[in-house]
Structures are given as C-alpha cells and as structure tokens.
Write an enzyme that holds these catalytic residues in place. Structure first.
Site, mmCIF file in Angstrom:
data_model
loop_
_atom_site.group_PDB
_atom_site.id
_atom_site.type_symbol
_atom_site.label_atom_id
_atom_site.label_comp_id
_atom_site.label_asym_id
_atom_site.label_seq_id
_atom_site.Cartn_x
_atom_site.Cartn_y
_atom_site.Cartn_z
ATOM 1 N N ASN A 111 3.502 -11.500 -4.066
ATOM 2 C CA ASN A 111 4.437 -10.490 -4.534
ATOM 3 C C ASN A 111 4.512 -9.368 -3.503
ATOM 4 O OD1 ASN A 111 5.123 -7.878 -5.940
ATOM 5 N ND2 ASN A 111 5.530 -9.286 -7.620
ATOM 6 N N CYS A 142 9.400 -2.122 -9.630
ATOM 7 C CA CYS A 142 8.231 -1.375 -10.104
ATOM 8 C C CYS A 142 8.648 0.031 -10.519
ATOM 9 C CB CYS A 142 7.155 -1.265 -9.034
ATOM 10 S SG CYS A 142 5.749 -0.319 -9.614
ATOM 11 N N GLY A 255 6.358 -10.980 -20.614
ATOM 12 C CA GLY A 255 6.399 -9.877 -21.575
ATOM 13 C C GLY A 255 5.628 -10.158 -22.845
#
Lengths: 316, 313
Positions: A111, A142, A255
């Site tokens: 990432n 972010c 999530g």
C-alpha cells in the site's frame, strides 16, 4: 446444516479461491492496510500464507512520525483513529523489510501514498519488478494526513490521472482504495477503472470525531479522524453494492468484518474479496479463524465455491 | 527486544548477571519481529477480590505459553457480543508453570465496561489472552539496590518482579525496597504480597491511615538519601502508577542522579505494534522538537524516564 444428512459437511471440498483481477487468492481474506503492520508483526499468530493476501501498512516516500496523541478513541461498535501514516519510508521498506517478508505471504500487496499525485507513480516504479511484490494498493483516501482528507480520492478527474500515472509506471496489478467521504463513490470507482486500475477496495474509514463535553477536549489529537469497525459495515455494504454495479473490475469489500457471515455478506453484495481490519486488534489470528469458518458455513449450505456467492444478491 | 532503549543505563550494567542471563534467554527469543507472543484461550481458576476494589484473576492458558517477565503485559478480551470492540491491556501480575501448564495472573480494577466484565468472570469461564507483550523491566539492571515505586494498581508488575526473583533465588529481592502509595490504606491492593516479597517496604497514604503520610515521591527521596548515607547508593528506580506520580518520581531521581524507568499505561488498540495507537513522545526533553514517537507496546511499556516528554503523553 443440510437437514437431509446428519454427517459433517465436507469442508475440505469447498473452494475458497477468488480472482482479483490478475491476482489469484487462495481465499478472499486480505489484511486491511494499517491493521497488520508490515506483515511480520502477524507472524507470531499465523502463517502469512494462510491469508488470501497480506496488504502492508501505507508506505510513503519520506519517513513520517505520525500524529500526536491521542490517536485512538473507542466508540460504540467502532474505533476512531488518527494515526497519520507513520512509517520509515519506502526505501527503508525495500532495503530492510521486503527481504525478510518476500515469499512469506501467498500474495503480497504494498500500500502506497504520495503527498502529491506524481509521487504515486514514483513509488510504484520503485516497487515494480521487486521479488515478492505481487501488487499495489493506492491509498488515495487516508483521512488523517495534513489538510484533512487526501484530496486525491475525491475528484474523479484527479483519480483518473493519478491511476494512469501509476499504470504507466508499473506492470504490477493495481488496487485503488476509495474513500467513503464522497457523494458519489461509484463515479470515483469508474475513474479508477478508466485510469487502468485492476480492482478497487472500499471503504476506507468514515470521517468522524468524539468530544468530552466535561473537559471540552476532542477525543483525538487531530480532532477529526477515521471511523472503522462493525459500526460502518452497513455503509460499506451499501457502497460495495453501488460500486460493483458500476464497474467491471473486481471490488474488494472493507468495513467492520468480524465474522465469516460478514465476509459472505460482502461477497453477496458484490465483493470478490474482502479486507479484515479492526478485528485484528482483538483477534490477531482472525484470518485463519475466518477461513475455517467460511469453509464450514459454505459446506453447511451445500456450496462448493466461495465464488458462487459473489454478486448473488437478488433485488425485486 | 527490538528498539529497547536503555539510554545511558545499559553502559552501567555491571551486576545482576544471574537475572540478566535468564532475562536474555527470554528476551532473545523476542528480538525483532519474531516475538514469542501468542493468542490463547485461558480459563479462570481463581477470581479473588482484594482490597481497594480490585480483583486478582488467575487463569490457566490452553496450549503453549512463552515465559514472561515482570513488566510485560497481555491484552484481554471476552468472546461476547457485549464486550467492547478492543481488548484491554493489563500488566502481568504473575506467569508461572503449574501442573505441567501455565497460569497467568492479573490485577484488575473494574473502572469501565471491559474491566468490569473481566472482574465478573467466574471460575471456569474463558477469556482471550494475547501475550506476553512488551519488554521486561529488569533487563540490564545496574549494580546497587533497586527501588520499586508503585501507585495504586501500578503495584502489579512489582509483585510479579519480586515474587519471581524470590522463586528464582535472585539475591536482588532482599536488597530491593518497595515504596507503595495510595490515597488510603484500603486502596493499597496487594500490599501484603508486596511486603512479603520485598526486602523492605515503605507504605504511603495521603490520609496517613497507614505508614508514611504523604506522596511516594517524598518517601522515595528519603529512601534514596538513606541509602546514599549508608554508602549503598540505589542503582535503579522502577516506577509504575499514575502519570503525574511517575513524573514526580522521575524528578526526585534526577535530583539524586539515580536512573529511573517508568512503565507507562497508554491507550492501546492491539498491544502487538500494528495499530500504532500507543505512541509515546521520547527523546531529549531539553531540545525543542527533539522528540520522536515510540510505541508503548513494542519499545515499552518500560521507558527510561529521562527520555519521556511528559507534557506530550
């Protein structure tokens, strides 16, 4: 359990493998960036190869110290964080960490986040062709860096250009991680697809805050942070469904996943794979536990492949 | 342990070879990213209310459990839907082999929902234990007597330390003074176990209901000067308790030129260095902006007090 038989369902005949663009995953369970360190931190708890993919914590060009304390606030069924992407920089990772990590995961996704759009391409080209690196995830979303939300993730035109830059800098598969803090996430996902992204992952954290009215102080040092955990699962499911109907590339759902039922709900809503995040804090070996539970649940329902569940939600 | 930073203290390490060899045997295995922490289920074998409203929870770990040293901690949680999302960090009060298995022990004050549910556990009930985490407080102790300064339930690691030393025949136990303070005598949880394990104990209460009337930093100053006058200067002060107390203890130590290590209690998400939520500002406090962040769970929880930026904690 199938009522026709009292025998244990054959969990070993269930195929959990999925295909996220060019990436073949042995199961749909990935670690969510920022919740499994650089992967090595998880090794006391499970063999990294047991995860469909390991996604490392965001790396940036220059080292970052991260945000002031407090960085975490627990909320009902959720966790607010403002960590600020602390890391020792991409060069340190390539020189010091990657040699120890390469080959441990069955699929290793790095990432990355740039401080400007051009920096993403620069980071991508540094990682291109390195042994052990299987793919990139672009953190364009972010919420905890200077100036609030990284601006890149909100504007479809910027996302299109940014992903295009990365596409031309590397042959590695690209997953673009999307922010939910937009009015039309499908439009941003489409822009990522058009820019050359092989998949999209969503959702990053939802902007939130906490405050103590007695002291008059905010819960987080940066006031506003990102909300994760089971509290955001319904929002994530909704967005996964919306995006999966709008793009042809695979969607990775993120999530509030804490159970195998959660995983299968995301698949049913249109995700091809999922990322497991906040639940790692309480259950460091969540991934192997969820993998075993997935096989058991699917076998109980007489399913032979996790792929059969993907996008199986019917409406109307 | 990765990142364990002893500042100038390591260079002064000349004594306690026996203890240090044992600690290294444990800590070497915990070096850099291959730490021997595990995630296990444990079952409660005893839940004993003690004075001050705390509970001693002793649990038998299912499966292998690496050896632990005083100062290390574990993350505890319950597999119940109403348990909070995050596990809760607790100092190990004990970690020892019993009947071919391993028992861990914690001192828990029921101050919130998570700790309250843990304190309500009955014998035989399961809990999740991730540990042992963090570093030992006794690593490379310098020569000279040690003084342990505890406040409230910060006493737990010192009971562990002194009882562990006692079991191992470590001579330091007899030369260690424990200074233990709380508001009232009733709140000196485990005061008897501490007194039994330490060479000498100085109890302090704000209300004078037992021992020295006043705060631990004032009592510590007396202990340090008494040692100096006897020609046995204290080699190290270890402290665990409320932050303001530890900062005051640090001041006394700096004035007396005695090194001090503080075990910090911070907000923690995971305990094993992936959430980055337990950052502690460390560096040279005399230099503006001279700090960086280290993680309490990985580089701590025990830090050289002189490196801590208290105002940023």
């Amino acid at each position: 359990m199938n009522p026709a038989t009292s025998e244990q369902p054959a969990t070993d005949t269930v195929d959990l493998s999925v295909q996220v663009g060019p990436l073949h995953l042995s199961n749909p369970l990935m670690t969510a960036s920022g919740t499994a360190g650089l992967g090595l931190e998880m090794e006391p708890f499970f063999d990294l190869a047991e995860a469909g993919a390991i996604v490392v914590k965001t790396l940036t060009k220059a080292p970052r110290h991260g945000n002031p304390m407090p960085r975490l606030v627990e909320t009902p069924s959720g966790l607010l964080n403002s960590i600020g992407l602390p890391n020792k920089g991409i060069d340190h990772f390539i020189e010091q960490v990657l040699p120890r990590l390469a080959g441990h995961a069955s699929c290793l996704v790095i990432n990355i986040a740039g401080t400007c759009t051009g920096e993403f391409g620069e980071l991508a080209s540094k990682l291109d062709g390195l042994p052990g690196v299987d793919g990139l995830e672009l953190n364009i979303s972010c919420p905890n860096v200077e100036g609030g939300d990284l601006p890149f993730g909100r504007d479809p035109d910027v996302v299109h250009r940014l992903v295009g830059d990365v596409r031309s800098a590397t042959a590695l598969p690209i997953i673009t991680k999307l922010t939910p803090n937009v009015s039309d996430i499908a439009a941003v996902a489409k822009a990522a697809e058009d820019g050359g992204s092989d998949a999209v992952s969503l959702i990053n954290t939802l902007l939130g805050m906490a405050v103590d009215w007695r002291t008059g102080r905010p819960g987080l040092g940066t006031v506003v942070g990102g909300l994760s955990g089971p509290a955001i699962k319904p929002v994530a499911l909704r967005m996964v469904w919306e995006v999966s109907r709008s793009v042809a590339i695979p969607v990775v759902g993120i999530g509030g996943i804490t159970s195998a039922d959660d995983v299968l709900e995301f698949l049913c809503a249109g995700a091809t794979a999922v990322q497991v995040g906040t639940t790692h804090y309480r259950t460091p070996d969540a991934i192997p536990r969820l993998a075993a539970e997935l096989s058991r649940l699917l076998a109980e329902e007489g399913r032979t492949s996790a792929r059969d569940v993907i996008g199986s939600m019917r409406t109307g | 342990m990765a990142g364990w930073n002893r500042g100038g203290v390591g260079a002064m390490a000349v004594g306690a070879a026996g203890a240090n060899d044992r600690i290294r045997a444990v800590m070497n295995a915990t070096a850099a990213d291959s730490r021997t922490c595990v995630s296990r289920i444990a079952h409660v074998v005893a839940n004993t209310p003690v004075s001050g409203g705390c509970h001693c929870i002793e649990a038998r770990v299912e499966g292998e459990w690496p050896g632990a040293r005083a100062g290390q901690f574990a993350m505890l949680s319950l597999d119940r839907p109403d348990f909070p999302l995050l596990p809760r960090p607790f100092s190990l009060l004990g970690s020892r082999e019993v009947d071919g298995g391993h028992h861990v022990e914690f001192l828990i004050m029921p101050i919130g929902k998570g700790s309250g549910m843990l304190c309500a556990l009955g014998v035989g009930e399961p809990l999740n234990v991730v540990g042992p985490l963090g570093g030992a407080m006794e690593q490379d102790l310098p020569a000279g007597p040690t003084v342990c300064v505890a406040g409230g339930y910060g006493v737990a690691p010192f009971v562990f330390l002194l009882e562990q030393w006692g079991r191992e025949g470590e001579s330091r136990a007899g030369s260690t003074t424990a200074v233990f303070g709380a508001r009232t005598a009733e709140r000196l949880s485990l005061g008897e176990r501490l007194t039994a394990a330490a060479g000498a104990t100085e109890l302090c209460t704000d209300d004078g209901s037992i021992g020295f009337t006043g705060r631990v930093d004032a009592a510590l100053a007396q202990v340090l000067s008494a040692h100096a006058e006897r020609g046995e200067p204290v080699g190290m002060v270890l402290t665990c308790g409320p932050e303001a107390m530890m900062e005051a203890v640090g001041k006394v130590c700096r004035a007396a030129d005695v090194p001090c290590r503080a075990s910090l209690e911070t907000y923690m998400g995971c305990g094993y260095a992936v959430c980055n939520g337990c950052a502690v500002a460390v560096g040279d406090p005399s230099k503006p902006e001279g700090y960086t962040y280290e993680l309490a769970c990985r580089e701590g929880t025990v830090f050289d007090e002189e490196r801590l930026w208290w105002k940023l904690l």
